[in-house]
Design a protein around this motif. Structure first.
Motif, PDB file in Angstrom:
ATOM      1  N   UNK A 149      39.818  38.723  42.931  1.00 21.14           N
ATOM      2  CA  UNK A 149      38.588  39.276  43.494  1.00 21.14           C
ATOM      3  C   UNK A 149      37.365  38.690  42.797  1.00 21.14           C
ATOM      4  N   UNK A 150      37.606  37.768  41.884  1.00 19.56           N
ATOM      5  CA  UNK A 150      36.530  37.057  41.199  1.00 19.56           C
ATOM      6  C   UNK A 150      36.950  35.603  41.129  1.00 19.56           C
ATOM      7  N   UNK A 210      48.158  45.383  34.984  1.00 20.11           N
ATOM      8  CA  UNK A 210      47.301  44.231  34.681  1.00 20.11           C
ATOM      9  C   UNK A 210      48.216  43.031  34.481  1.00 20.11           C
ATOM     10  N   UNK A 269      44.165  37.806  33.500  1.00 18.88           N
ATOM     11  CA  UNK A 269      42.707  37.981  33.384  1.00 18.88           C
ATOM     12  C   UNK A 269      41.997  36.784  33.999  1.00 18.88           C
ATOM     13  N   UNK A 276      38.559  34.819  33.102  1.00 19.26           N
ATOM     14  CA  UNK A 276      37.507  34.757  32.087  1.00 19.26           C
ATOM     15  C   UNK A 276      36.278  34.065  32.651  1.00 19.26           C
ATOM     16  N   UNK A 277      35.118  34.694  32.421  1.00 19.44           N
ATOM     17  CA  UNK A 277      33.823  34.138  32.814  1.00 19.44           C
ATOM     18  C   UNK A 277      33.016  34.036  31.534  1.00 19.44           C
ATOM     19  N   UNK A 278      32.975  32.854  30.962  1.00 18.06           N
ATOM     20  CA  UNK A 278      32.278  32.711  29.696  1.00 18.06           C
ATOM     21  C   UNK A 278      32.947  33.568  28.643  1.00 18.06           C
ATOM     22  N   UNK A 279      32.188  34.467  28.046  1.00 15.47           N
ATOM     23  CA  UNK A 279      32.698  35.244  26.911  1.00 15.47           C
ATOM     24  C   UNK A 279      33.376  36.547  27.322  1.00 15.47           C
ATOM     25  N   UNK A 280      33.342  36.866  28.639  1.00 13.40           N
ATOM     26  CA  UNK A 280      33.981  38.126  29.032  1.00 13.40           C
ATOM     27  C   UNK A 280      35.158  37.869  29.989  1.00 13.40           C
ATOM     28  N   UNK A 281      35.999  38.866  30.165  1.00 15.50           N
ATOM     29  CA  UNK A 281      37.176  38.727  31.026  1.00 15.50           C
ATOM     30  C   UNK A 281      37.387  39.986  31.855  1.00 15.50           C
ATOM     31  N   UNK A 282      37.829  39.770  33.082  1.00 14.45           N
ATOM     32  CA  UNK A 282      38.156  40.882  33.968  1.00 14.45           C
ATOM     33  C   UNK A 282      39.661  40.889  34.217  1.00 14.45           C
ATOM     34  N   UNK A 283      40.190  42.069  34.487  1.00 13.39           N
ATOM     35  CA  UNK A 283      41.636  42.191  34.699  1.00 13.39           C
ATOM     36  C   UNK A 283      41.987  41.819  36.138  1.00 13.39           C
TER      37      UNK A 283
END
Lengths: 319, 126
Positions: B61-62, B84, B87, B89-96
């Motif tokens: 979804x990303x 889960x 992941x 990862x977008x730069x320094x953050x991550x979504x499940x």
């Protein structure tokens, strides 16, 4: 409010500690793994110095009496919210009545729980950190007890996310942990053998390891000549060698002065590794220059700032 | 509608030699693709799309860089609803990446470090 359901007395409220009062004997205190506390705060858009919980005794359980946003960072192991597992370095929201459970970690020794806008306790001498040795700061200067209730900000739910930044990725806890250190004032007074051994031996952390310091087990480090020292200032990270020849790493709650010769000082950028190493862990010390130590710290702060900026952008996009 | 889907529509129009392609998209919208120079005329029958059976699996979804869950989900593993499974990862953050339903993994087209787009299937189910 949050309520502590299960804890040990060594679990406490910590921020980045009290700086600037070492001259009057005020220890720094603060998180033993400052890096993980900062990552937890960055994930929530907090000031990096906001107070969170340092958990060293497990299992730890707390209940949210209101909706709140929190992050769990540091040592990695089973963490659940209302029974649902949470990944490492994760920020999420809790609904009223949900319980957060932190099981004994598989990797590392200390878990940090941070909350959006921090834990609201009265600062003492400019910090909310608990000084367990002197008995001030945090919650009445003591560790957490079952039934303690702490003020955190009520917050609406958000989409959970985590930090891609993973300091633990480089650590193999089954092998000696590499820790960088700068030679200290009396380094040259130690025998050539002692200096060699210091950076080649795999030093074991004994059971005498707490927030004040860690005693290490290994060969005796001998001085070249007898040394009478005046009492002098020491910092978290200072490695002293008492007459037994067995080094002691002074840490967060250590005294601010001492009289034993110092062989080296662990660099600030690597002190978090010591905070995550429990008894029986091993350290391999590598000598670096003060310039290298400063560069390592700058790199680390840069990574945390980048995380904080990305979180800020993500939050503004999410509304 | 994502950029990826628009690109696919353009590619479809070109490959079929169509000068213009118009289709309905979500929420009552319409997408019109105009290709400047159709290569050649084609028989209408050839333009009829072949039915494609949608594979069941876990879609993103990303967009982002794929990272494995710990422990990593492998082909043959069974995943549960809401688990889960990895992941982004977008730069320094991550979504499940979460499984919307339970299933057994038949294929895993991406590995850690791969760039994954919107709506890609990261785990195919049997």
């Amino acid at each position: 409010m949050i309520e502590v359901l299960t804890t040990g007395a060594a679990n406490s409220i910590q921020d980045l500690g009290r700086n600037g009062r070492f001259d009057i004997g005020v220890s720094r205190s603060g998180a033993m793994d400052r890096l993980s506390l900062m990552i937890g705060n960055a994930l929530l858009g907090n000031e990096l110095n906001a107070a969170g919980l340092e958990i060293a005794i497990f299992p730890f359980r707390l209940r949210f009496d209101q909706p709140a946003r929190f992050a769990v960072t540091g040592a990695e192991g089973a963490v659940t919210l209302a029974g649902r597992p949470l990944p490492p370095r994760w920020a999420a929201s809790a609904a009223e009545g949900e319980t957060l459970v932190i099981a004994p970690p598989d990797r590392g020794a200390r878990v940090y729980i941070t909350f959006a806008d921090g834990i609201d306790v009265e600062p003492v001498l400019g910090s909310r950190a608990t000084d367990l040795k002197s008995g001030y700061g945090g919650l009445e200067g003591r560790g957490l007890k079952r039934g303690d209730r702490l003020d955190v900000m009520p917050k609406p739910p958000m989409r959970a996310f985590g930090a891609a930044l993973d300091p633990f990725a480089a650590l193999d806890f089954t092998n000696p942990l590499p820790v960088r250190a700068v030679p200290a004032a009396e380094h040259s007074v130690f025998s050539a053998d002692a200096r060699k051994l210091f950076s080649r031996w795999s030093w074991r952390v004994t059971q005498e390891a707490d927030r004040m310091g860690y005693r290490l087990e290994g060969p005796e480090l001998k001085l070249e000549r007898r040394l009478e020292l005046m009492s002098h200032g020491i910092l978290p990270g200072t490695i002293q060698v008492p007459p037994s020849g067995k080094p002691i790493i002074q840490l967060a709650d250590a005294n601010t002065c001492g009289g034993y010769p110092k062989i080296a000082t662990i660099i600030e950028a690597d002190l978090w590794i010591v905070g995550q190493a429990g008894p029986d862990s091993r350290f391999l010390f590598t000598e670096v220059t003060p310039d290298e130590a400063n560069a390592a710290l700058r790199r680390q702060r840069h990574e945390i700032d980048a995380l904080a900026r990305t979180v800020e952008v993500a939050r503004s996009l999410a509304g | 509608m994502t950029l990826d889907e628009i690109e696919r529509a353009i590619a479809l129009a070109k490959s079929r030699g169509l000068a213009e392609l118009e289709c309905a998209i979500g929420h009552g919208g319409r997408l019109k693709v105009i290709v400047n120079r159709p290569h050649k005329a084609v028989a209408i029958a050839a333009a009829a799309p072949r039915p494609v059976k949608a594979k069941s699996g876990i879609r993103t979804r990303y967009f982002g860089v794929f990272a494995d869950a710990s422990p990593a989900i492998r082909v043959g593993d069974t995943v549960t609803e809401h688990q889960i499974v990895g992941f982004l990862e977008l730069g320094e953050i991550r979504f499940a990446i979460q499984a919307e339903k339970a299933g057994r993994v038949a294929a895993k087209p991406f590995k850690a470090g791969d760039l994954v787009g919107y709506g890609e299937t990261v785990f195919e189910f049997e």
